[in-house]
Design a protein around this motif. Structure first.
Motif, PDB file in Angstrom:
ATOM      1  N   GLN B 279       0.851  -1.183   0.000  1.00 29.88           N
ATOM      2  CA  GLN B 279       0.000   0.000   0.000  1.00 29.88           C
ATOM      3  C   GLN B 279       0.886   1.232   0.000  1.00 29.88           C
ATOM      4  OE1 GLN B 279      -3.854   0.293   1.330  1.00 29.88           O
ATOM      5  NE2 GLN B 279      -3.362  -0.744   3.227  1.00 29.88           N
ATOM      6  N   PRO B 280       0.595   2.192  -0.873  1.00 26.40           N
ATOM      7  CA  PRO B 280       1.423   3.395  -0.930  1.00 26.40           C
ATOM      8  C   PRO B 280       1.626   4.072   0.428  1.00 26.40           C
ATOM      9  CG  PRO B 280      -0.060   3.353  -2.805  1.00 26.40           C
ATOM     10  CD  PRO B 280      -0.420   2.163  -1.957  1.00 26.40           C
ATOM     11  N   THR B 281       0.617   4.020   1.279  1.00 23.66           N
ATOM     12  CA  THR B 281       0.767   4.653   2.598  1.00 23.66           C
ATOM     13  C   THR B 281       1.951   4.081   3.367  1.00 23.66           C
ATOM     14  OG1 THR B 281      -1.542   5.244   2.817  1.00 23.66           O
ATOM     15  CG2 THR B 281      -0.346   4.912   4.856  1.00 23.66           C
ATOM     16  N   GLU B 282       2.154   2.773   3.251  1.00 22.58           N
ATOM     17  CA  GLU B 282       3.276   2.157   3.975  1.00 22.58           C
ATOM     18  C   GLU B 282       4.597   2.720   3.462  1.00 22.58           C
ATOM     19  OE1 GLU B 282       2.616   0.291   6.522  1.00 22.58           O
ATOM     20  OE2 GLU B 282       0.484   0.444   6.006  1.00 22.58           O
ATOM     21  N   THR B 283       4.698   2.840   2.155  1.00 29.31           N
ATOM     22  CA  THR B 283       5.909   3.400   1.552  1.00 29.31           C
ATOM     23  C   THR B 283       6.132   4.830   2.043  1.00 29.31           C
ATOM     24  OG1 THR B 283       5.325   2.160  -0.425  1.00 29.31           O
ATOM     25  CG2 THR B 283       7.048   3.807  -0.663  1.00 29.31           C
ATOM     26  N   VAL B 284       5.060   5.609   2.021  1.00 30.02           N
ATOM     27  CA  VAL B 284       5.184   7.015   2.411  1.00 30.02           C
ATOM     28  C   VAL B 284       5.607   7.119   3.878  1.00 30.02           C
ATOM     29  CG1 VAL B 284       3.860   9.144   2.791  1.00 30.02           C
ATOM     30  CG2 VAL B 284       3.655   7.891   0.625  1.00 30.02           C
TER      31      VAL B 284
END
Ligand code: FES
Lengths: 137, 368
Positions: B279-284
């Protein structure tokens, strides 16, 4: 638990599918090579008829630009919002541990052994010469 | 543990965004290569101050009234900064981010020449004169090649702790043309600081040029959203897993909603960006940090608490005063309403984790 004969092997070619109703539940029967898999025809996201979606591959890229097509024909893409699910397990690609479509046990059995029963065959006529797809539910 | 008044950063805090101002282009002349000195003098460019301010010169926000100088733009005097900030808040480090027209020049070569001069100037006139100061390397953002050259020239000096870009440039920041900058930064342990601002030749709003400052200022967060979306989608953090990005003066409140939208949409179009496996949130949360001031705090404290929950990580916020811009009075550099248990993280631990070139050994808990 009852064995339900839902299709003859011959009627589902590899890469094909058949949607059947067992005990009031719609189940998609998929054939990948000689393996058969069953998935509930209801997307865990918002209830779309999941098994009517496009059968696709798993596209991956270990690095940006390094494109690889893997597991051709092993994923189903929901017709509504395009989430992808593994036909073999029902796991979603976007959230494999918590978003999952129910998978059913599907077996292939010879008509010869089936006729000894017990089984339910509302959908197909069972004959001893053929092999059948059986869902236990 | 020393007690400190609410609103004041704790001892040893690291101020992640202060703005020394180039007093005038004349001040850069000694720091330019011979060729570019003559070029600038022939064109009379030394008479221009080449400032890249988004605000009218007299706008209150440009300089706190008690921090304005008898002459020169706010932030242009080290002695004044020491009196106003360093000797009062006593940060263990303060990171200098110079915002200047050099970063928006159309000529890549002139841009590079002026950036070199600014980096030489900040090193000689600020870093060499106060051991608490650190700086971002300013680079010509429109030429990755020249930007990398400048990073390589200075990376050996560990007082340079970051590479500075603006959020809105010729291209979305994640594009591969920019990757050499990220590669060099990652190799040298330098985060990429993305400061609010643009080249002034692209509208700050996706809908075109606004009529009023009000729209312009508020639209800046669109630029940051676009930057984050671009860096994530293009796979910059997959390619450079050690890279950290610091959003400077981005505000914070827009981020959770933007990430919800990013996650949700990613689920359906994931196959287009197959390198994004989580999930992009984890990356961010792993790669992106945000400086605190100016803090676009919600109107009430319970809402602020909610917002911090929604951020979902206590590692993302970094203390900053944004000196000499006017966001607070007295020494209350921390916005009110932040939970006490977050202070140490925001002011010390998170900056240390982000800026690997800062060493905790130099941080002392000096009583005031
Ligand atoms: S209903 Fe299947 S993805 Fe939304």
């Amino acid at each position: 638990m009852t064995r339900h004969v839902v299709a003859s092997v011959a009627e589902i070619p590899s890469g094909g599918r058949k949607i059947v109703t067992v005990k009031g539940r719609e189940i998609g029967i998929f054939r990948i090579g000689d393996d058969f898999h069953g998935l509930i025809n209801r997307c865990p996201h918002q209830g779309a008829p999941l098994c009517t979606g496009e059968i696709v591959s798993r596209l991956v890229a270990p690095m940006p630009g390094d494109y690889r097509l893997t597991r051709p024909g092993e994923m189903i893409r929901c017709p509504w919002h395009c989430w992808e699910f593994d036909i073999r397990t029902g796991q979603s690609l976007c959230d494999p541990n918590s978003v999952q479509a129910r998978a059913f046990d599907v077996a292939v059995e010879a008509g010869k052994t089936l006729v000894d029963g017990p089984f339910v065959a509302e959908l197909v006529q069972v004959s001893v010469e053929e092999t059948y797809v059986v869902v236990t539910l | 543990m020393v007690n400190f008044p609410a609103g004041r950063p704790p001892p040893g805090a690291i101020d992640c965004d202060i703005h020394p101002a180039v007093p005038s282009t004349r001040a850069l002349l000694p720091y330019l290569d011979d060729y570019w000195r003559e070029h600038i003098l022939r064109r009379g460019l030394e008479q221009e101050n080449l400032e890249a301010s988004s605000y009218p010169a007299n706008a209150a926000i440009n300089g706190r009234p008690d921090w304005r100088l008898p002459s020169g733009p706010p932030g242009s005097s080290l002695a004044a900064m020491q009196t106003h900030l360093l000797d009062r808040l006593r940060p263990s480090y303060a990171i200098c981010n110079v915002i200047h027209g050099a970063q928006v020049m159309l000529s890549e070569d002139l841009s590079a020449a002026l950036c070199r001069a600014i980096n030489n100037w900040i090193r000689a006139e600020w870093l060499d004169r106060d051991p608490r100061l650190r700086a971002s390397i300013v680079v010509p953002p429109h030429s990755a090649e020249l930007a990398v050259e400048e990073i390589e020239r200075l990376a050996h000096d560990r007082r340079f702790v970051q590479v500075l870009l603006l959020s809105m440039a010729e291209l979305p920041l994640g594009r591969r043309q920019n990757w050499p900058i990220y590669r060099a930064a990652a190799e040298h342990g330098l985060p990429i600081g993305i400061h609010a601002g643009s080249s002034f030749r692209h509208p700050p709003s996706a809908g075109g040029w606004p009529s009023y400052y009000l729209e312009d200022y508020v639209s800046q967060s669109q630029g940051f959203q676009a930057s984050v979306n671009s860096l994530v989608s293009e796979g910059v953090f997959v390619k450079f897993p050690d890279l950290k990005v610091v959003l400077i003066e981005s505000g914070v409140t827009w981020l959770p909603a933007s990430l919800w939208r990013l996650d949700k949409t990613w689920r359906g179009v994931r196959a287009e960006v197959p390198w994004l496996e989580e999930q992009p949130t984890e990356t961010v949360r792993r790669h992106v940090r945000l400086t605190l001031q100016p803090f676009d705090a919600p109107p009430a404290e319970p809402q602020l608490k909610k917002l911090l929950e929604q951020l979902g990580s206590d590692r993302m916020l970094l203390f900053s005063s944004d000196y000499p811009h006017w966001h607070y009075d007295g020494d209350d550099a921390l916005p009110s309403g932040l939970p006490a248990e977050l202070m140490q993280k925001i002011c010390v631990e998170n900056p240390l984790e982000t800026y690997s070139r800062l060493t905790p050994a130099d941080i002392k808990e000096t009583p005031r």
